[in-house]
Every structure is written in structure tokens, then in C-alpha cells.
Design an enzyme around this catalytic site. Structure first.
Site, PDB file in Angstrom:
ATOM      1  N   SER A 175       0.857  -1.188   0.000  1.00  0.00           N
ATOM      2  CA  SER A 175       0.000   0.000   0.000  1.00  0.00           C
ATOM      3  C   SER A 175       0.886   1.229   0.000  1.00  0.00           C
ATOM      4  CB  SER A 175      -0.899   0.015   1.235  1.00  0.00           C
ATOM      5  OG  SER A 175      -1.517   1.285   1.418  1.00  0.00           O
ATOM      6  N   TYR A 233      -1.216  -0.422  10.396  1.00  0.00           N
ATOM      7  CA  TYR A 233      -1.403  -0.767   8.982  1.00  0.00           C
ATOM      8  C   TYR A 233      -0.170  -0.363   8.183  1.00  0.00           C
ATOM      9  CZ  TYR A 233      -3.403  -0.976   4.296  1.00  0.00           C
ATOM     10  OH  TYR A 233      -3.635  -1.270   2.974  1.00  0.00           O
TER      11      TYR A 233
END
Length: 279
Positions: free
Chosen positions: A137, A150
């Protein structure tokens, strides 16, 4: 799309994983696809073809992953492309997220990826060919307020991919890590995102950022079908990139991070180089 290949894709029942599976099957490719819920996967793909192998897999369980890889080899006799797509978002400050919430995230986002690479690598090495594509990501390059864990998991995926590309290249195996920005999938829904179960009122900015992100659901600029097509194209490239950004937002965030790091490193160069022995 080039020659026919055998693809192994995790997290295939929704989002980018589902787009990948559908596009590949439509193109006549052979696909082994994993999900924790095999009924959900079969319903989502709805493919009655000998080229599709749905698999129920717990990615955090090394034996479950090994069984899935072996089943794929048994059916298709080889694996050409591995796409580690499975993962989920987790929001909250480090203080707010429990040890269990944090470890569960690493189990899926990082250790699940490691398990797949570990179990697929012997086959790819023996073939002296193959391509591992890990989905990270933009958060792994340029994290945002309220998403520390995350960002940490995705940074880990980027780092392990970079070194795996070096480790495996002598065997003819390529590795690419993809860092998407915001795509119009179910990522911002409860299916793919969890927030701290015990938020602390003091973290007002974190709450504000989470509210902002949740309002983006369904409005993201990225087209998942185009993202899937871009990732599929990597497998036919003789010299694919080790890093691939997807989305203009990812491009802007990554380059902003590079500029900020470059400035900071230069600003503090005097202290940095002061720690060497005097010659």
C-alpha cells in the site's frame, strides 16, 4: 496477455483479488484462488471451469498454506505467478490497539505473505522461473495519522519484497511489490477494515482522520479493474519493476515522502557524518 500461466492469488473473494481472478479466467488462464470463506469465493467468482481452483485457506496457518500450494501443483502441475493480495486495514493509534488486534493484523498482512512465499519458492526455484507479486500500500511508503499498525505491516511487505527480489533473482524468479493508493473496492467497509475496539477520547485527530477516510468509501479515484489489468501485465514483462505505484494519489504521496526525506537527511547531515572515526 501472452502465454497461458498458472496463477495463485490470495484474498480473492472481493476487491482487487476478485477483479484479478475474473479477468484472468476470462482470458483463459488457470487460477488457484484462496479465501477464508470458500463459499463466498465460489459465489463471487461463479465459474464452472476446469481452470479455476477455489481454496479455503487460513494464511496465518503455515500448514494450510502448504496444503493450498500442493493442491495447486496437483491440479495444474506448476505455478507461474503468485499474487499475495490478502490483507485488511486496521486503524487506531498504537496505544489504542491491543496486542491481539496488532498481532492479528501482522499475521494476515505480513506472516500470511511470508507463508505463501516460503511454500511457493521451492517450486519456483525448481522451475527456474516465476513471478511473485506482493500487494502492499502507499501507506507502507507514506503513512497517515491514525494508521500506524497498517503502515507498519505494509512497510514490512515492501522491505521483504525488495530483499526477496535480490535473493530469488539467481533462480530466474522475479518479485514485484505493488503500492496502490485509494481504489473503489470494499476496503473502507467493515469487510476489510477494523478500527480500535477501545478508542481513547484524547486522540481527537485520529478520530477525525478516520471519519474523513470512511467518507471516501465509494468515491475513491482508483478503478480496481484497471489496477488488476496493470498487475496482470507485469507477468508478461521480461524486466518488471521491483516497485510499482498504482494511482495518481500514490504517485503524489510517494514523491512527497521522497522529497521530505531528502530534505531531512540533508538538513541533519552534519550530525549524521559526525559519528565516524576521525582519520
Amino acid at each position: 496477455m501472452g502465454m497461458k500461466k498458472v496463477w495463485f492469488i490470495t484474498g480473492a473473494s472481493k476487491g482487487l483479488g476478485l477483479s484479478l481472478v475474473n479477468q484472468l479466467l476470462k482470458a483463459g488462464q488457470s487460477v488457484a484462488a484462496t479465501s477464508r470463506n470458500i463459499d463466498e469465493l465460489k459465489k463471487a467468482v461463479n465459474a464452472d471451469t476446469g481452470k479455476f481452483l477455489p481454496l479455503a485457506v487460513n494464511l496465518a496457518d503455515e500448514q494450510s498454506v502448504e496444503d493450498a500450494i500442493n493442491a495447486t501443483i496437483a491440479k495444474f502441475e506448476r505455478i507461474d505467478v503468485v499474487i499475495n493480495n490478502a490483507g485488511y486495514g486496521i486503524g487506531g493509534s498504537i496505544e489504542e490497539l491491543t496486542d491481539a488486534e496488532t498481532r492479528n493484523s501482522f499475521d494476515v498482512n505480513v506472516f500470511g505473505t511470508l507463508n505463501v512465499i516460503r511454500k511457493a519458492s521451492p517450486y519456483l526455484r525448481a522451475q527456474h522461473s516465476g513471478h511473485i507479486i506482493n500487494i502492499a500500500s502507499i501507506a507502507g511508503i507514506a503513512g497517515a495519522t491514525g494508521w500506524a499498525i497498517y503502515a507498519a505491516t505494509k512497510s514490512a511487505v515492501i522491505a521483504l519484497s525488495e530483499v526477496s527480489a535480490e535473493d530469488l533473482k539467481e533462480f530466474g524468479v522475479k518479485v514485484t511489490v505493488v503500492a496502490p493508493g485509494a481504489f473503489r473496492t470494499s476496503f473502507l467497509t467493515t469487510d476489510s477494515l477494523i478500527l480500535a475496539a477501545n478508542p481513547l477520547a484524547e486522540y481527537e485527530e485520529v478520530r477525525a482522520i478516520h471519519t474523513k477516510y470512511l467518507k471516501m468509501d465509494g468515491q475513491q479515484a482508483g478503478d480496481p479493474e484497471k489496477a488488476a489489468a496493470a498487475m496482470i501485465s507485469l507477468a508478461s514483462m521480461p524486466n518488471p519493476p521491483v516497485h510499482l505505484l498504482l494511482g495518481n494519489d500514490a504517485f503524489q504521496r510517494a514523491n512527497g515522502k521522497i522529497e521530505a526525506l531528502t530534505k531531512e537527511f540533508k538538513d541533519w547531515k552534519a550530525i549524521t557524518i559526525s559519528t565516524d572515526f576521525d582519520n
